[in-house]
Design a protein around this motif. Sequence first.
Motif, PDB file in Angstrom:
ATOM      1  N   GLU A 100       1.570  54.539  87.155  1.00 53.66           N
ATOM      2  CA  GLU A 100       0.294  55.167  87.502  1.00 53.66           C
ATOM      3  C   GLU A 100       0.202  56.631  87.077  1.00 53.66           C
ATOM      4  O   GLU A 100      -0.830  57.072  86.591  1.00 53.66           O
ATOM      5  CB  GLU A 100      -0.002  55.039  88.998  1.00 53.66           C
ATOM      6  CG  GLU A 100      -0.463  53.673  89.417  1.00 53.66           C
ATOM      7  CD  GLU A 100      -1.761  53.204  88.767  1.00 53.66           C
ATOM      8  OE1 GLU A 100      -2.547  54.010  88.246  1.00 53.66           O
ATOM      9  OE2 GLU A 100      -1.983  51.986  88.780  1.00 53.66           O
ATOM     10  N   GLU A 101       1.268  57.378  87.236  1.00 50.39           N
ATOM     11  CA  GLU A 101       1.225  58.798  86.865  1.00 50.39           C
ATOM     12  C   GLU A 101       0.929  58.971  85.375  1.00 50.39           C
ATOM     13  O   GLU A 101       0.132  59.818  84.994  1.00 50.39           O
ATOM     14  CB  GLU A 101       2.544  59.478  87.233  1.00 50.39           C
ATOM     15  CG  GLU A 101       2.511  60.982  87.027  1.00 50.39           C
ATOM     16  CD  GLU A 101       3.776  61.662  87.511  1.00 50.39           C
ATOM     17  OE1 GLU A 101       4.175  62.634  86.848  1.00 50.39           O
ATOM     18  OE2 GLU A 101       4.358  61.224  88.525  1.00 50.39           O
ATOM     19  N   GLN A 102       1.543  58.155  84.542  1.00 50.12           N
ATOM     20  CA  GLN A 102       1.274  58.253  83.103  1.00 50.12           C
ATOM     21  C   GLN A 102      -0.145  57.801  82.779  1.00 50.12           C
ATOM     22  O   GLN A 102      -0.797  58.375  81.911  1.00 50.12           O
ATOM     23  CB  GLN A 102       2.291  57.476  82.280  1.00 50.12           C
ATOM     24  CG  GLN A 102       2.140  57.780  80.795  1.00 50.12           C
ATOM     25  CD  GLN A 102       3.248  57.200  79.942  1.00 50.12           C
ATOM     26  OE1 GLN A 102       4.249  56.717  80.451  1.00 50.12           O
ATOM     27  NE2 GLN A 102       3.066  57.251  78.640  1.00 50.12           N
ATOM     28  N   GLU A 108      -2.693  58.252  84.661  1.00 49.22           N
ATOM     29  CA  GLU A 108      -3.526  59.398  85.034  1.00 49.22           C
ATOM     30  C   GLU A 108      -3.496  60.470  83.949  1.00 49.22           C
ATOM     31  O   GLU A 108      -4.528  61.068  83.635  1.00 49.22           O
ATOM     32  CB  GLU A 108      -3.078  59.979  86.372  1.00 49.22           C
ATOM     33  CG  GLU A 108      -3.412  59.107  87.554  1.00 49.22           C
ATOM     34  CD  GLU A 108      -4.904  58.849  87.714  1.00 49.22           C
ATOM     35  OE1 GLU A 108      -5.707  59.783  87.529  1.00 49.22           O
ATOM     36  OE2 GLU A 108      -5.268  57.708  88.032  1.00 49.22           O
ATOM     37  N   SER A 109      -2.349  60.719  83.354  1.00 47.45           N
ATOM     38  CA  SER A 109      -2.257  61.745  82.314  1.00 47.45           C
ATOM     39  C   SER A 109      -2.965  61.326  81.027  1.00 47.45           C
ATOM     40  O   SER A 109      -3.358  62.174  80.231  1.00 47.45           O
ATOM     41  CB  SER A 109      -0.797  62.101  82.027  1.00 47.45           C
ATOM     42  OG  SER A 109      -0.141  61.049  81.350  1.00 47.45           O
TER      43      SER A 109
END
Length: 97
Positions: free
Chosen positions: A65-67, A69-70
């Motif tokens: 998920e973090e990637q 978002e980026s």
Amino acid sequence: MWARVASFEAGDTEELRKLNEERMAAGNMNPPAGVKRALLLATADGNRRLFVTFFDSRDEIDAAEEQFESMGDEIPEDIRGRRIGIDYYEVLFEGEM
């Protein structure tokens, strides 16, 4: 297998297609870890899109998920569109007919 389905509206489908083709040709498609494959669907008028990514487990989706978002920082909103939702599905069947 699990699918992450991100929904988008507006944006520029042709520019998005061009950007994806350029990234594929250059080998710059750096998907999040765990992505087994991806599918990008668009309505006939290009106003809405679904970006479907497939993973072996829900835990792999959570870790990615973090990637994801980026990625919003890498592709301008006027090209990618505005994300209007994210859903998660367990894949119950897959096969060619």
